[in-house]
Design a protein around this motif. Structure first.
Motif, PDB file in Angstrom:
ATOM      1  N   VAL A  17       0.827  -1.296  -0.024  1.00 17.28           N
ATOM      2  CA  VAL A  17      -0.103   0.106   0.088  1.00 17.28           C
ATOM      3  C   VAL A  17       0.923   1.309  -0.037  1.00 17.28           C
ATOM      4  O   VAL A  17       0.419   2.138  -0.643  1.00 17.28           O
ATOM      5  CB  VAL A  17      -1.114   0.079   1.186  1.00 17.28           C
ATOM      6  CG1 VAL A  17      -1.735   1.287   1.322  1.00 17.28           C
ATOM      7  CG2 VAL A  17      -2.057  -1.142   0.933  1.00 17.28           C
ATOM      8  N   ARG A  18       2.095   1.086   0.868  1.00 20.53           N
ATOM      9  CA  ARG A  18       2.766   2.446   0.942  1.00 20.53           C
ATOM     10  C   ARG A  18       3.611   2.786  -0.201  1.00 20.53           C
ATOM     11  O   ARG A  18       3.876   3.775  -0.844  1.00 20.53           O
ATOM     12  CB  ARG A  18       3.779   2.296   2.126  1.00 20.53           C
ATOM     13  CG  ARG A  18       4.913   3.328   2.207  1.00 20.53           C
ATOM     14  CD  ARG A  18       5.733   3.156   3.323  1.00 20.53           C
ATOM     15  NE  ARG A  18       6.752   4.042   3.615  1.00 20.53           N
ATOM     16  CZ  ARG A  18       7.811   4.128   2.830  1.00 20.53           C
ATOM     17  NH1 ARG A  18       8.385   3.027   2.044  1.00 20.53           N
ATOM     18  NH2 ARG A  18       8.616   4.832   3.161  1.00 20.53           N
ATOM     19  N   SER A  19       3.985   1.525  -1.159  1.00 17.69           N
ATOM     20  CA  SER A  19       4.669   1.662  -2.469  1.00 17.69           C
ATOM     21  C   SER A  19       3.595   2.326  -3.536  1.00 17.69           C
ATOM     22  O   SER A  19       4.302   3.206  -4.339  1.00 17.69           O
ATOM     23  CB  SER A  19       4.773   0.444  -3.168  1.00 17.69           C
ATOM     24  OG  SER A  19       3.828  -0.174  -3.472  1.00 17.69           O
ATOM     25  N   PHE A  20       2.407   2.661  -3.287  1.00 18.48           N
ATOM     26  CA  PHE A  20       1.630   3.278  -4.321  1.00 18.48           C
ATOM     27  C   PHE A  20       1.742   4.855  -3.771  1.00 18.48           C
ATOM     28  O   PHE A  20       1.140   5.968  -4.683  1.00 18.48           O
ATOM     29  CB  PHE A  20       0.079   2.805  -4.232  1.00 18.48           C
ATOM     30  CG  PHE A  20      -0.133   1.646  -4.785  1.00 18.48           C
ATOM     31  CD1 PHE A  20       0.261   1.472  -6.266  1.00 18.48           C
ATOM     32  CD2 PHE A  20      -0.239   0.472  -4.294  1.00 18.48           C
ATOM     33  CE1 PHE A  20       0.396   0.402  -6.847  1.00 18.48           C
ATOM     34  CE2 PHE A  20      -0.344  -0.641  -4.582  1.00 18.48           C
ATOM     35  CZ  PHE A  20      -0.178  -0.795  -5.997  1.00 18.48           C
ATOM     36  N   PHE A  21       1.998   5.305  -2.723  1.00 19.95           N
ATOM     37  CA  PHE A  21       2.184   6.655  -2.165  1.00 19.95           C
ATOM     38  C   PHE A  21       3.548   7.319  -2.177  1.00 19.95           C
ATOM     39  O   PHE A  21       3.403   8.641  -1.881  1.00 19.95           O
ATOM     40  CB  PHE A  21       1.354   6.621  -0.917  1.00 19.95           C
ATOM     41  CG  PHE A  21       0.006   6.276  -0.851  1.00 19.95           C
ATOM     42  CD1 PHE A  21      -0.988   7.041  -1.372  1.00 19.95           C
ATOM     43  CD2 PHE A  21      -0.601   5.099  -0.205  1.00 19.95           C
ATOM     44  CE1 PHE A  21      -2.512   6.794  -1.285  1.00 19.95           C
ATOM     45  CE2 PHE A  21      -1.858   4.713  -0.344  1.00 19.95           C
ATOM     46  CZ  PHE A  21      -2.773   5.410  -0.935  1.00 19.95           C
ATOM     47  N   VAL A  22       4.328   6.663  -1.989  1.00 22.22           N
ATOM     48  CA  VAL A  22       5.939   7.104  -2.118  1.00 22.22           C
ATOM     49  C   VAL A  22       6.529   7.223  -3.599  1.00 22.22           C
ATOM     50  O   VAL A  22       5.834   6.307  -4.320  1.00 22.22           O
ATOM     51  CB  VAL A  22       6.591   6.414  -1.111  1.00 22.22           C
ATOM     52  CG1 VAL A  22       6.141   6.460   0.182  1.00 22.22           C
ATOM     53  CG2 VAL A  22       6.677   5.045  -1.411  1.00 22.22           C
ATOM     54  N   GLU A  23       7.427   7.891  -3.662  1.00 23.29           N
ATOM     55  CA  GLU A  23       8.149   7.902  -5.225  1.00 23.29           C
ATOM     56  C   GLU A  23       8.697   6.417  -5.594  1.00 23.29           C
ATOM     57  O   GLU A  23       9.332   5.887  -4.398  1.00 23.29           O
ATOM     58  CB  GLU A  23       9.326   8.879  -5.040  1.00 23.29           C
ATOM     59  CG  GLU A  23       9.789   8.960  -6.262  1.00 23.29           C
ATOM     60  CD  GLU A  23      11.069  10.355  -6.424  1.00 23.29           C
ATOM     61  OE1 GLU A  23      11.871  10.128  -7.068  1.00 23.29           O
ATOM     62  OE2 GLU A  23      10.882  11.054  -5.346  1.00 23.29           O
ATOM     63  N   PRO A  24       8.343   6.013  -6.644  1.00 22.20           N
ATOM     64  CA  PRO A  24       8.946   4.687  -6.852  1.00 22.20           C
ATOM     65  C   PRO A  24      10.558   4.686  -6.906  1.00 22.20           C
ATOM     66  O   PRO A  24      11.238   5.432  -7.251  1.00 22.20           O
ATOM     67  CB  PRO A  24       8.588   4.198  -8.410  1.00 22.20           C
ATOM     68  CG  PRO A  24       7.447   5.453  -8.567  1.00 22.20           C
ATOM     69  CD  PRO A  24       7.614   6.495  -7.656  1.00 22.20           C
TER      70      PRO A  24
END
Length: 140
Positions: free
Chosen positions: A56-63
């Motif tokens: 879930v966090r990976s969708f909100f932080v810069e890749p």
């Protein structure tokens, strides 16, 4: 581009599911009288939650770009297999030293002093496990 955070979360979830589903084959019991599968099921559940949170966090932080260094993966696998073989045929102290020095080549910097300190710490832990807990470790 593969997102390292997304892949990390999916990998954690896969490991949690593999061990969690295996734990369900054993009796769970209850908290008052725990069965053999309760602890692995609880740890797998927590790992699954961490994996879901990471995805879930990976969708909100810069890749972050995922770089696979196959040479480093091969070095780590070689150090683990070498540790097992050397421990089986020679002794565990030699296996620990081999594992530390071989896996150090996968790092960005290599220090003989640091490798010796890590080896000494792992050997001290193995000695403590053998002498204090009575584990049957082939150290010598």
């Amino acid at each position: 581009m593969r997102n390292r955070n997304l892949v990390r979360g999916l990998f954690l979830m896969a490991i949690a599911l593999a061990f969690g589903l295996t734990a369900l084959r054993y009796p769970i019991g209850d908290l008052g009288r725990a069965g053999a599968g309760l602890f692995p099921a609880m740890v797998s559940g927590l790992l699954l939650l961490i994996g879901v949170a990471t995805v879930v966090r990976s969708f909100f932080v810069e890749p972050v770009k995922l770089d696979l260094h196959f040479k480093n993966i091969a070095l780590i696998l070689t150090s683990l297999c070498g540790f097992a073989l050397i421990s089986m045929y020679l002794n565990m102290i030699a296996g620990i030293v081999f594992m530390v020095f071989c896996s150090a080549f996968a790092g960005s910097s290599n220090s003989w002093v640091r490798n010796l300190k890590i080896s000494a710490g792992l050997i001290a832990m193995a000695l403590a496990l053998q002498k204090l807990l009575g584990l049957n470790l082939p150290l010598f």
